[in-house]
Every structure is written in structure tokens, then in C-alpha cells.
Scaffold this active site. Structure first.
Site, short mmCIF file in Angstrom:
data_model
loop_
_atom_site.label_atom_id
_atom_site.label_comp_id
_atom_site.label_asym_id
_atom_site.label_seq_id
_atom_site.Cartn_x
_atom_site.Cartn_y
_atom_site.Cartn_z
N ARG A 39 -45.06 -50.20 -64.14
CA ARG A 39 -45.03 -51.57 -64.64
C ARG A 39 -45.51 -51.69 -66.08
O ARG A 39 -45.16 -52.66 -66.77
CB ARG A 39 -45.81 -52.48 -63.69
CG ARG A 39 -45.08 -52.69 -62.37
CD ARG A 39 -45.93 -53.41 -61.38
NE ARG A 39 -46.49 -52.53 -60.38
CZ ARG A 39 -47.56 -52.81 -59.66
NH1 ARG A 39 -48.19 -53.94 -59.84
NH2 ARG A 39 -47.99 -51.95 -58.77
N GLU A 52 -56.65 -48.29 -56.17
CA GLU A 52 -57.21 -49.25 -55.21
C GLU A 52 -56.74 -48.84 -53.81
O GLU A 52 -57.43 -48.99 -52.84
CB GLU A 52 -56.74 -50.68 -55.54
CG GLU A 52 -57.46 -51.75 -54.73
CD GLU A 52 -56.87 -53.14 -54.91
OE1 GLU A 52 -55.79 -53.28 -55.47
OE2 GLU A 52 -57.52 -54.08 -54.41
O1 LIG Z 1 -56.83 -50.08 -61.71
P1 LIG Z 1 -56.19 -49.29 -60.61
O2 LIG Z 1 -56.96 -49.34 -59.32
O3 LIG Z 1 -55.88 -47.89 -61.03
O4 LIG Z 1 -54.80 -50.00 -60.24
C1 LIG Z 1 -53.88 -50.44 -61.20
C2 LIG Z 1 -52.61 -49.67 -61.15
O5 LIG Z 1 -51.96 -49.82 -59.88
C3 LIG Z 1 -50.63 -50.30 -60.09
O6 LIG Z 1 -49.70 -49.27 -60.21
P2 LIG Z 1 -49.15 -48.41 -58.97
O7 LIG Z 1 -49.93 -47.16 -58.89
O8 LIG Z 1 -49.13 -49.29 -57.76
O9 LIG Z 1 -47.71 -47.98 -59.45
P3 LIG Z 1 -46.39 -48.75 -59.93
O10 LIG Z 1 -46.71 -49.47 -61.24
O11 LIG Z 1 -45.44 -47.61 -60.16
O12 LIG Z 1 -45.97 -49.68 -58.86
C4 LIG Z 1 -50.71 -51.06 -61.39
O13 LIG Z 1 -49.42 -51.20 -62.00
C5 LIG Z 1 -51.65 -50.22 -62.21
O14 LIG Z 1 -50.97 -49.14 -62.85
N1 LIG Z 2 -53.74 -56.10 -56.09
C1 LIG Z 2 -52.79 -55.49 -56.82
N2 LIG Z 2 -51.66 -56.16 -57.17
C2 LIG Z 2 -50.70 -55.55 -57.90
N3 LIG Z 2 -50.80 -54.28 -58.30
C3 LIG Z 2 -51.90 -53.58 -57.98
N4 LIG Z 2 -52.30 -52.33 -58.26
C4 LIG Z 2 -53.50 -52.13 -57.70
N5 LIG Z 2 -53.93 -53.22 -57.06
C5 LIG Z 2 -52.94 -54.16 -57.23
#
Ligand SMILES: O=P(O)(O)OC[C@H]1O[C@H](OP(=O)(O)OP(=O)(O)O)[C@H](O)[C@@H]1O
Ligand SMILES: Nc1ncnc2[nH]cnc12
Length: 181
Positions: A70, A107
Site C-alpha cells: 500500500r 500486528e
Molecule cells: O506497523 P506494522 O505493525 O508493521 O503494520 C503496518 C503494515 O501492515 C500493513 O501492510 P501488510 O503487511 O498488511 O501488507 P500489504 O500492504 O501488502 O497489504 C500496512 O500497509 C503496513 O505496511
Molecule cells: N488495523 C490495520 N488496518 C489496516 N492495515 C493494517 N496493517 C496492520 N494493522 C492494520
């Protein structure tokens, strides 16, 4: 940011972020950045906020990194506004050529990130961009990863911050967020 972001644009943006309980696992309230792009006004507000933010960094940053997936929605645009390169930080096995690699916690679950070795040069000043900070694991790992390239992370920028998780405390660089939940 040196000047405060436009409050009407911030409200419009926040009002168009949909929240999904228990996704992708029980107990997680998922904040969906993609819902913004379905609404023209909210999408324009985001665009305008990103441009103002980027211009506030003019002359201070040499390269913009963004975190898969994202973060890729915003990193290239910020790079364009500043007239500097954009470089992706991707999950394991997605980038060709010689890469640096690091494992980190989310998370929910764990992951492993990589960056191309020639993506940043020693001494360059960097911005890291993502849609959201939760635990701060992804940004912290990205800062560590870029340190191995000799790049200095001046600032991290996210659209959304899950403030209760206090992820910014973990991140070794300054964190700027547009919206707090
Ligand atoms: O602060 P954190 O606990 O590390 O969480 C935040 C991360 O989690 C989500 O990505 P995700 O790993 O879900 O991947 P995506 O963007 O490919 O969906 C979000 O886009 C951040 O990159
Ligand atoms: N609560 C949340 N919503 C969207 N993206 C996430 N990545 C980690 N935690 C998230």
C-alpha cells in the site's frame, strides 16, 4: 510538516476510510485506504495533502522509499513532486538483482523485506512512505534495512496512525502521520 495540513481535506479523507472489524483476523479493526479512491473528492483531498506534505520536504530528501504494497500508492507520487527517485521495499523474493534482506514482526504475523542494493547510496537522505503504522514493525525494519545501505532515514510518512499501539515510539526516525485513529 512545517505548515498544518488543511483540516477540511483531512476530514474528507478520514470520513472515507472504511473500517472492517475482525479482518484479516479476530480483534483487528482493519482501516482500508482503498476506500478513499472510490470517492473523487476524498481522492483529490488525499492528492492535495500529499502534494503539500511533499513540497514541505523540498531540498531535504534525496530518495523516497515505500513499503509494499500500500505504500506504493503514494511513494511514486511523492517522488514525482520532489523530482527525486522512488525505490520499493518489497516482501521476500519479489525484487530482481542483488538485494539486502531483513525479517520483522507485524500486528498480525511476521514478514521479511528486501530492497535492491543499488536503490540508495551511502550518505543519501531518505523518506520512507506507507499507508499505515500499527505496531511500527514494518517502518522499524525498513529503517534498519536502509541503514545497511548506508542511507539516512530523515523521516517516515504514513497516511494513518493507530495511535493506541504507539508504534512510532519503536521507530528510530521521526514519524509524520496525516490521520490518527
Ligand atoms: O506497523 P506494522 O505493525 O508493521 O503494520 C503496518 C503494515 O501492515 C500493513 O501492510 P501488510 O503487511 O498488511 O501488507 P500489504 O500492504 O501488502 O497489504 C500496512 O500497509 C503496513 O505496511
Ligand atoms: N488495523 C490495520 N488496518 C489496516 N492495515 C493494517 N496493517 C496492520 N494493522 C492494520
Amino acid at each position: 510538516m512545517t505548515t498544518a495540513p488543511n483540516s477540511e481535506e483531512l476530514k474528507l479523507l478520514k470520513d472515507h476510510i472504511e473500517s472492517f472489524p475482525d479482518f484479516p483476523s479476530p480483534g483487528i479493526l482493519f482501516r482500508d485506504i482503498f476506500s478513499v479512491f472510490r470517492n473523487q473528492s476524498a481522492s483529490q483531498a488525499l492528492h492535495s495533502l500529499l502534494k503539500s506534505y511533499a513540497l514541505s520536504l523540498k531540498g531535504q530528501i534525496d530518495v523516497v522509499f515505500a513499503i509494499e504494497s500500500r505504500g506504493f500508492l503514494f511513494g511514486p507520487y511523492i517522488g514525482q513532486v520532489l523530482g527525486i527517485p522512488f525505490v520499493p521495499i518489497r516482501k521476500k523474493g519479489k525484487l530482481p538483482g542483488v538485494v539486502e534482506r531483513l525479517e520483522y514482526g507485524l500486528e498480525y504475523g511476521t514478514d521479511c523485506i528486501e530492497v535492491q542494493e543499488d536503490g540508495g547510496k551511502v550518505g543519501q537522505k531518505a523518506l520512507i512512505v506507507d499507508d499505515l503504522i500499527a505496531t511500527g514493525g514494518s517502518l522499524t525494519a525498513s529503517c534498519q534495512l536502509l541503514k545497511t545501505l548506508g542511507v539516512e532515514v530523515v523521516e517516515c510518512f504514513v497516511i494513518m496512525e493507530l495511535a493506541d499501539l504507539n508504534g512510532r515510539q519503536k521507530v528510530p526516525s521521526k514519524v509524520v502521520s496525516l490521520l490518527q485513529f
